[in-house]
Scaffold this motif. Sequence first.
Motif, PDB file in Angstrom:
ATOM      1  N   ASN A 120      15.243  -4.669   5.029  1.00 38.72           N
ATOM      2  CA  ASN A 120      14.651  -3.779   6.025  1.00 38.72           C
ATOM      3  C   ASN A 120      13.216  -4.198   6.370  1.00 38.72           C
ATOM      4  OD1 ASN A 120      16.976  -2.263   6.207  1.00 38.72           O
ATOM      5  ND2 ASN A 120      16.314  -0.761   4.695  1.00 38.72           N
ATOM      6  N   VAL A 121      12.447  -4.623   5.368  1.00 37.82           N
ATOM      7  CA  VAL A 121      11.100  -5.127   5.628  1.00 37.82           C
ATOM      8  C   VAL A 121      11.182  -6.367   6.520  1.00 37.82           C
ATOM      9  CG1 VAL A 121       9.075  -6.196   4.547  1.00 37.82           C
ATOM     10  CG2 VAL A 121      10.082  -4.141   3.550  1.00 37.82           C
ATOM     11  N   ALA A 122      12.136  -7.257   6.247  1.00 38.61           N
ATOM     12  CA  ALA A 122      12.304  -8.466   7.055  1.00 38.61           C
ATOM     13  C   ALA A 122      12.664  -8.120   8.498  1.00 38.61           C
ATOM     14  CB  ALA A 122      13.378  -9.362   6.439  1.00 38.61           C
ATOM     15  N   ILE A 123      13.519  -7.147   8.691  1.00 44.23           N
ATOM     16  CA  ILE A 123      13.915  -6.746  10.052  1.00 44.23           C
ATOM     17  C   ILE A 123      12.715  -6.164  10.800  1.00 44.23           C
ATOM     18  CG2 ILE A 123      15.326  -5.098  11.343  1.00 44.23           C
ATOM     19  CD1 ILE A 123      17.509  -5.572   9.193  1.00 44.23           C
ATOM     20  N   MET A 154       0.688 -12.834  13.693  1.00 40.23           N
ATOM     21  CA  MET A 154       2.066 -13.338  13.704  1.00 40.23           C
ATOM     22  C   MET A 154       2.332 -14.246  12.507  1.00 40.23           C
ATOM     23  SD  MET A 154       2.905 -14.123  17.688  1.00 40.23           S
ATOM     24  CE  MET A 154       4.531 -14.727  17.330  1.00 40.23           C
ATOM     25  N   THR A 155       1.343 -15.027  12.099  1.00 40.54           N
ATOM     26  CA  THR A 155       1.512 -15.914  10.950  1.00 40.54           C
ATOM     27  C   THR A 155       1.730 -15.116   9.673  1.00 40.54           C
ATOM     28  OG1 THR A 155       0.112 -17.564  12.014  1.00 40.54           O
ATOM     29  CG2 THR A 155       0.447 -17.783   9.646  1.00 40.54           C
ATOM     30  N   LEU A 186       5.216 -15.000   7.529  1.00 40.49           N
ATOM     31  CA  LEU A 186       5.331 -15.314   6.099  1.00 40.49           C
ATOM     32  C   LEU A 186       5.957 -14.158   5.329  1.00 40.49           C
ATOM     33  CD1 LEU A 186       1.955 -17.154   5.492  1.00 40.49           C
ATOM     34  CD2 LEU A 186       4.251 -18.143   5.411  1.00 40.49           C
ATOM     35  N   LEU A 187       5.544 -12.938   5.658  1.00 43.44           N
ATOM     36  CA  LEU A 187       6.150 -11.764   5.029  1.00 43.44           C
ATOM     37  C   LEU A 187       7.639 -11.700   5.347  1.00 43.44           C
ATOM     38  CD1 LEU A 187       5.720  -9.191   3.352  1.00 43.44           C
ATOM     39  CD2 LEU A 187       5.164  -8.009   5.484  1.00 43.44           C
ATOM     40  N   ALA A 229      14.000 -14.032   1.935  1.00 36.66           N
ATOM     41  CA  ALA A 229      14.398 -14.794   0.746  1.00 36.66           C
ATOM     42  C   ALA A 229      14.717 -13.850  -0.414  1.00 36.66           C
ATOM     43  CB  ALA A 229      13.288 -15.772   0.358  1.00 36.66           C
ATOM     44  N   LYS A 230      13.886 -12.839  -0.599  1.00 32.09           N
ATOM     45  CA  LYS A 230      14.137 -11.865  -1.674  1.00 32.09           C
ATOM     46  C   LYS A 230      15.428 -11.085  -1.412  1.00 32.09           C
ATOM     47  CE  LYS A 230      11.949  -7.925  -3.988  1.00 32.09           C
ATOM     48  NZ  LYS A 230      12.342  -8.184  -5.320  1.00 32.09           N
TER      49      LYS A 230
END
Length: 172
Positions: A77-80, A127-128, A132-133, A139-140
């Motif tokens: 959810n954080v990635a989305i 954005m960088t 990265l986040l 990946a996590k």
Amino acid sequence: FKNRTMAVNQVRYRRVSTNENAADEGEKKKQRAELIEKIVTKLQAVFWIATSTALIYFTDLPKRVMEDSRINRLALNVAIICLAINTVIMCYLTIWVPYQERLLSKRLGKHKKLDWEVYCPRMIPTMTVIGLLFFFSTAKAIWPVYGLLTPIMLLVLFVGFIFLTHFIPWIG
């Protein structure tokens, strides 16, 4: 020895090109080199897009992300959210700022360039960090399913996505 004397006696002449012909030949060589470079770039783009597509297809990535219980949902959810934020910022920089530039140019009656580096200088660092986040949270999220292949998969998908922009008409 006989062949050597014949080679010395035979003087080969070639036509000396005029300035116009030399300029034309130089221009043709430059155009040919640019065409070859463009073709090689497009072939590389096709390769990376095909590799990313094959990776998605053969790992069954969408189905695993949606249905596998080992996926870390919080990290996903954080990635989305990070992907959505980066998409909004990218649309702002590539669509909204040029639109405002055109409106300002029409209003002033002359071309006014809005450099987003000056107009909104914190966008690229933002954005960088968010990118990265996104990478580390993705990946996590999928690490329990794919293990050590996760970083390689994400890098291949990232490069394929970047090369996908070569086939968007107003970008590539």
